[in-house]
Structures are given as C-alpha cells and as structure tokens.
Design a protein around this motif. Structure first.
Motif, PDB file in Angstrom:
ATOM      1  N   TRP A 160       0.862  -1.196   0.000  1.00 11.36           N
ATOM      2  CA  TRP A 160       0.000   0.000   0.000  1.00 11.36           C
ATOM      3  C   TRP A 160       0.888   1.232   0.000  1.00 11.36           C
ATOM      4  N   LEU A 177      -7.167   3.631   6.567  1.00 13.53           N
ATOM      5  CA  LEU A 177      -7.267   2.222   6.198  1.00 13.53           C
ATOM      6  C   LEU A 177      -6.894   2.053   4.730  1.00 13.53           C
ATOM      7  N   SER A 178      -6.129   1.014   4.448  1.00 13.13           N
ATOM      8  CA  SER A 178      -5.736   0.710   3.073  1.00 13.13           C
ATOM      9  C   SER A 178      -6.917   0.166   2.286  1.00 13.13           C
ATOM     10  N   LYS A 180      -8.948  -2.808   0.626  1.00  8.23           N
ATOM     11  CA  LYS A 180      -9.088  -4.177   1.117  1.00  8.23           C
ATOM     12  C   LYS A 180      -8.362  -5.158   0.190  1.00  8.23           C
ATOM     13  N   GLN A 193      -7.236  -5.357   5.873  1.00  9.84           N
ATOM     14  CA  GLN A 193      -6.783  -3.995   5.575  1.00  9.84           C
ATOM     15  C   GLN A 193      -5.591  -3.666   6.455  1.00  9.84           C
ATOM     16  N   GLN A 195      -4.037  -0.868   8.754  1.00 11.45           N
ATOM     17  CA  GLN A 195      -4.534   0.270   9.529  1.00 11.45           C
ATOM     18  C   GLN A 195      -3.332   1.069  10.039  1.00 11.45           C
ATOM     19  N   ARG A 216     -11.335  -8.073   8.425  1.00  8.81           N
ATOM     20  CA  ARG A 216     -12.687  -7.591   8.188  1.00  8.81           C
ATOM     21  C   ARG A 216     -13.639  -8.784   8.144  1.00  8.81           C
ATOM     22  N   LYS A 291      -6.370  -8.650  -4.694  1.00  9.31           N
ATOM     23  CA  LYS A 291      -6.788  -7.310  -4.307  1.00  9.31           C
ATOM     24  C   LYS A 291      -8.235  -7.099  -4.754  1.00  9.31           C
ATOM     25  N   SER A 328     -11.193   2.987  -3.887  1.00  8.02           N
ATOM     26  CA  SER A 328     -11.396   3.218  -2.460  1.00  8.02           C
ATOM     27  C   SER A 328     -12.136   4.548  -2.310  1.00  8.02           C
TER      28      SER A 328
END
Length: 693
Positions: A160, A177-178, A180, A193, A195, A216, A291, A328
């Motif tokens: 990320w 948050l990146s 997912k 994710q 964080q 998640r 991804k 995103s």
C-alpha cells in the motif's frame, strides 16, 4: 552463526586481500528479535584504524539500522582462528538512538597494533588472527526466539502506497485504512486492511507511527503475518512478524510505536516518490493474493457523437463529457479524446481515439476503448494493460481506430440511427458507480489582472459570486485567492480555494485550476467534500509557486491576466455569475474591484506537495484531517449586507444595495417612512422587518 533463546552470535569473515586499500567496511545485515520486533544490525570495520581510536584497539563498531531507541549489552570479538582461547573480546553497553551511529570500539591490546594490515601487529600470520588473508570479527547480542513458530511456504504480499501529504494531515488517535485485499485459507475467503495511525494510536504516542493489520469480518481466524514500514534500503525497513487470533471485525494486531513521524523524509529512505509504503506478507492456500480492486466492476461509459459534429480538421479533437471512477475513497476523472479526421496528416483517413486522464495525479490502470458496431462482432476495440497516465490530458489509445470512410458507410454498421456513432471505454471502479458528470459539471473562468496580485501574505481576493442549482435550491460559491500565500509558512506559494456561501451544509464535487496556455501544464485540484458553513472552502495552500505564476514565460498569463478555472455541478441550469466584481466590496460602483481583505489569524497547516491530491484550506488543527478555509472574512461583516431585502409593517418591499450596519439601515428606513407620510414617531427596529434572503 549461532543462536539460542537468549543470545545470538554473528561472525563476519573479511578477506583483506580484496579490501587492502578500503578504509571503511560494512558487514552484510543481520537481525535480532525483541519480542515480535525485528532489530536490524550491521558491523562497521576500519581495517587501517580510525583517527579517533587508539592503534592498540580494533576499530570495530556495531550499527543499529532503525530509528528508534534500543538499550543493549553486547560483546565485540576478534576471533583467533588457530586457538579459540586466544580470541579477544570486549563487553559493551550502549543506547542506540538513530540508524547511523555505531558503538565500539572492539577489543584492545596494550602496546600492540590492531590497525596495520597486511602483516604487522595482529595481522602477523603467526599470531592466528589472520589466516589465508582473512580475519574473523563478530558480535554477540541478546535476542528473543524468532517469532515464526512453523514454516509457511506460501506467503504472499500486499503493498500500500499512502500519499505523504495525506499521511501528515491526520491527527493523533485517528487512522487511515488501506484498500481491502483478500486471501483464501482452508477454502474460506478472508478480507484484510492495513490500519495506520500516522500520529499515534493513543495520546501518549503522539508523534509516532502506529501500524496494524486488521481483519474484516465476524469469524475468528488465527494466522501468521509480517507487516512492514518499507525503506528503500531493505535492511532499514521496520518488519514485525506475529501469529495472532483476529476475533472480530476490525480486530487488529501490530506495533503501537514504529517510528517517529519526523523521520519519514526522503533523506531517511522511507519516501517513495510522494508516498510512504507499507507491506503485509500473509499465508494463503494455493490461490494468489486477490486485491479487491482487481474485482472491481468493469463499467462502460458510452459517448454518442453525431456525425455532423465530426468536422474537425486533422490534428484537432473533440472531448467527451467527463466521467469518474473510484479507487477506495479517491476518484479519478476521465474523458475520451476523439480525432475525427486523424491526429496526423499521414493518418487522416483514420479516426483516432484515446482515453485521457484529467488532473496532475499519476494513475496506473487497464482499460478497453471501443467504437460500437450494430454487429457486436465487428466492434473495434483497443485494450491496454497497466499503462501510466502521467499528467493532465495524457492519453492512451489508437491513432488508427477505424477508417473514416467505414464509419460513414451505413453498410458497415458503425452508424446508429443513421447519424451518430457510439464510442466508449470500459474501466474498473469500486462500489461507487461510474458516473457521467459533464451534464452537471459547469465551467466558469475568473480572470484576475496581474497588477491585482501584488498583495501581502495573508491577503486575498474573492471572485464574483457563482450560482449553481441543487434541485430547486440555489447554491452560491466564490473562489478565494491568496496571491502570496495564506501565511509566511506557505513559502510564497499561491493559496487557492473554492468556498461555499451560506450556512447550509452542501456536499459537492469541485475542480479548481490555474489555466496555462499549454493545457498539459494547467495546475488543477479536484475533490468531493462537505461544505459546512459560510465561506468554508476546499483547495490547496500550496497551489502553485507565486514566482512561477507571475513569470510570463511559464504560460499562465493571458494578456496581462491570470485565468482561474472552476467546475461545479449544477442541475440542468446554466451556471450563472451574479456580478462582475467580488461580492465583498465597499460600494456597489466597484471602485476597488476586486476587493482586498485581510485574512483572519489562523494556525498554518504544513506546506504540502502542490501536485498531490486536493488539500483543504486551513483552520484549526495543523495536522488535522481535511479542514476548511478561514472563518468569515471579518467579524464586523456579521452585521453587514451587500443587498438586504426588507419588508415594512405596511407590506412594502424594497432592497438596500449598499453595505450598511443595522443602525444605518434603521435610519434610512425611518427617513423613507417620513417622506412617504408615515408617522414621524415610528422608530423602526431590525425585528420589525422580514429578512427575505
């Protein structure tokens, strides 16, 4: 290399025949473990000694390759290769604070030489320290057991890249948050994710980066993983290897105190372009990491072009309505660029078509560009994988998409309803649907004379009012321009914002540009933000260098004027301009147009990369998440109006078009009532009138 649960010994063999003239050597990197935290090290060795070290001591040092505090006991050694009992060592205790300083020196021998290769002192082959031109030096350091308890062969990684400007804007206790990403474990899909708390997860860690991997979903999962803050020098990356149980949604594991945020600079190797890079390695079954962005919906945008509009000569083009995709929480704006009669004379018999990105942000993507045919098998399609869009209006496509004669021939199937073609593109987008925006994004250009830009820092110009429509609601906007920056901290950059007028909350897309004669050099910012109160604005404190804007050779000056471009959404009603001068002025005659107004004193946010994603204008926490532009222009304006529509008790309506205080308004109305024959004893008050605006 020997290790147990308490100590770790690293031996480095140095071939002096290869380094006979080298004054300073570094060993290969090696690591110890502090719980789940990997500590990287190197040995530093001066074969010919160091000026600050006595010749009777070995110029050997240990260097910690991380930017955090470590206090440690350790032993530096010079190995006797013929008799282990003659090995020399020295015990040390040091506190390591940064990634450059080494601590030592190594062992010493009184009245001896440890700095004289190739043959004197300890380098005399008969003494056993030098064998076949090689010496062995080393260190013994404490370590915990390596935390990975079982071997996992199938580890995959997710990376990320986070904008450094976005990173710096987040206050203490707030996270990012990146996107997912997913893994498959025992046939079950798991979503993850990264964080990041850029300014610490709790108040006592303010100023430090906190980093976690979060799961998640509600189902518990136990897994090993490695999470890292990546450095351009891999030996300086911060890596944390763990095995933990993620028990609920957004349950995370990681490191609360990774590194001081002040160290995330180009000089320390943690910045890649304009980004900070994080990486997760995690096991999965025999399925490659997935991804979610790769699972985005592939949504088409189709542009219908009447054949009658395709009359542009060779080299000239048409642009489609703008449309957007989402990655995103970040949007990208696109257009199709169509050359109806070719981009060059040698290809004028072909229609050329390109997908172009709008904005200065660099974007990597894949897409398919097509010209529809009534027989789908004959649709002309160009597909491009993983191409990079580098600047505004940069495009990828084909310079010979289809012959113009085939396009016009009804028998070929490219004409629909006998009069138009359909050209489109397929792009990936997140859950926010691909949407057409040109039907609602309406342009406005504000021209500012160069001589009006000679203002001091903190002073700004306001554009004329811009009116848009949101359903039946009228929205009013102004452009706020600080020609020499909002504050001295802005380093003579031009600050530029789009501000909403009115107390109602509005969430809106927007685009602000400083126009260049060469469209590729136009400076732009775009965004979708909440405007919460009067004169709240969004834009950038560091929009463009002031010197660059004023330099005619740079292309931003048109006949003595600078052009500020604005695009705002409006529901099928043409964007309108209320007047030709800024709304805040001393008199309606506009003797001082545009007005110059002192800005309120605000705490400056850190200056940022002018090419990064849109940055909010300042107010409040200098490290806060997006913040609005300054509070209303001047406290005294709370009881001033440019145009106040009033209704008297007898039902008469009239407008006052000067800026006046309430006291002045009362005097004026009293005089008007006397002239009209009303009682001279009537004393109007502001509560007697209905404020129609």
């Amino acid at each position: 290399m020997d290790c147990d649960s308490k100590t770790f010994t690293y031996i480095w063999e140095v071939n002096l025949d290869e380094f006979d003239r080298v004054s300073n050597l570094y060993s290969p990197p090696f690591s110890s473990w502090n719980g789940s935290v990997e500590e990287p090290w190197q040995l530093q060795f001066y074969p010919h000694g160091k000026m600050s070290i006595a010749s009777s001591c070995l110029a050997l040092f240990i260097v910690h390759r991380k930017l955090h505090h470590v206090e440690m006991d350790y032993t530096l050694m010079l190995i006797n290769q013929k008799d282990e009992n003659e090995t020399l060592s020295v015990d040390k205790h040091s506190t390591f604070e940064n990634s450059e300083d080494g601590f030592g020196p190594g062992p010493c021998i009184d009245d001896d030489r440890l700095d004289s290769p190739p043959s004197e002192g300890i380098y005399d082959p008969d003494r056993g320290f030098l064998v076949d031109g090689k010496i062995k030096i080393g260190v013994r350091i404490p370590t915990d057991p390596i935390p990975i308890k079982r071997k996992v062969d199938n580890m995959v990684s997710f990376t990320w890249d986070l904008s450094l400007d976005r990173y710096k804007a987040v206050p203490n206790e707030e996270d990012l948050l990146s996107p997912k990403f997913q893994t498959i474990n025992n046939g079950e899909k798991n979503t993850w994710q990264i964080q990041v708390y850029p300014n610490g997860v709790v108040p006592e860690l303010e100023g430090f980066l906190s980093l976690f991997l979060v799961h998640r979903g509600k189902d518990a999962i136990t897994t090993q993983f490695e999470i890292s803050l990546v450095n351009q020098d891999p030996t300086k990356s911060y890596r944390y290897t763990m095995e933990d149980t993620f028990s609920h949604d957004l349950n995370g594991w990681g490191e609360r105190e990774v590194i001081g945020r002040r160290y995330l600079t180009n000089n320390t190797g943690f910045v890649f372009g304009d980004n900070v890079r994080f990486e997760v390695r995690i096991p999965l079954d025999d399925v490659s990491i997935n991804k979610l962005e790769k699972e985005q919906a592939i949504v088409p945008f189709v542009w219908e072009v009447p054949l009658a509009d395709m009359t542009s000569p060779t080299g000239e083009y048409l642009l489609s309505p703008k449309f957007m995709t989402w990655n995103s929480d970040e949007s990208d704006t696109w257009q199709i660029q169509l050359f109806p009669n070719g981009i060059k004379s040698e290809k004028k018999q072909f229609v050329a078509a390109y997908l172009v990105h709008r904005g200065v942000k660099k974007v990597d993507t894949s897409f398919s560009l097509f010209i529809s045919n009534q027989n789908e098998e004959n649709t002309e399609t160009v597909t491009m994988e993983n191409v990079k869009f580098k600047y505004d209006l940069h495009g990828w496509g084909a310079n010979a998409m289809v012959k113009r004669s085939d396009l016009e021939d009804p028998e070929k199937g490219f004409l629909f309803d006998g009069k138009k073609i359909k050209i489109g593109v397929q792009l990936a987008t997140d859950h926010i649907p691909l949407k057409k925006t040109d039907s609602v994004m309406v342009p406005y250009t504000w021209e500012v004379k160069v001589e009006d830009l000679k203002l001091g820092t903190g002073k700004y110009l306001l554009s004329p009012n811009i009116t848009t429509w949101n359903g039946q609601n009228k929205e009013t906007w102004q452009v706020q321009l600080y020609p020499n920056g909002l504050s001295t901290e802005d380093n003579k950059q031009v600050s530029l914002f789009i501000a909403h007028r009115g107390d109602n909350e509005v969430t809106s897309r927007w685009s602000v540009s400083v126009v260049n004669k060469d469209p590729k050099k136009t400076e732009s910012r775009t965004g979708t933000n909440l405007f919460g109160y009067d004169l709240q604005g969004w834009g950038s404190r560091t929009f463009i260098q002031g010197s660059k804007l004023r330099d005619e050779s740079e292309g931003f000056i048109f006949d003595g004027k600078v052009k500020i471009g604005v695009e705002l959404p409006s529901d099928n009603i043409t964007l309108s301009i209320d007047n030709e001068c800024p709304v805040i002025k001393e008199a309606p005659a506009c003797e001082k147009c545009p007005a110059v107004v002192d800005s309120p004193v605000t705490k400056a946010t850190p200056a940022g990369n002018p090419y990064d994603s849109p940055r909010p204008s300042p107010a409040g926490n200098p490290y806060g998440s997006p913040r609005p532009s300054p509070a209303p222009i001047n406290a005294s304006l709370h009881n001033l109006y440019r145009e106040l529509k009033l209704k008297t008790p007898d039902g008469s309506e009239f407008s006052i078009n000067h800026i006046m205080s309430f006291e002045s308004i009362e005097k004026l109305i009293s005089n008007l009532m006397r002239l009209s024959g009303s009682s001279s004893n009537y004393q109007p008050s502001i509560s007697s009138y209905k404020h129609i605006d």
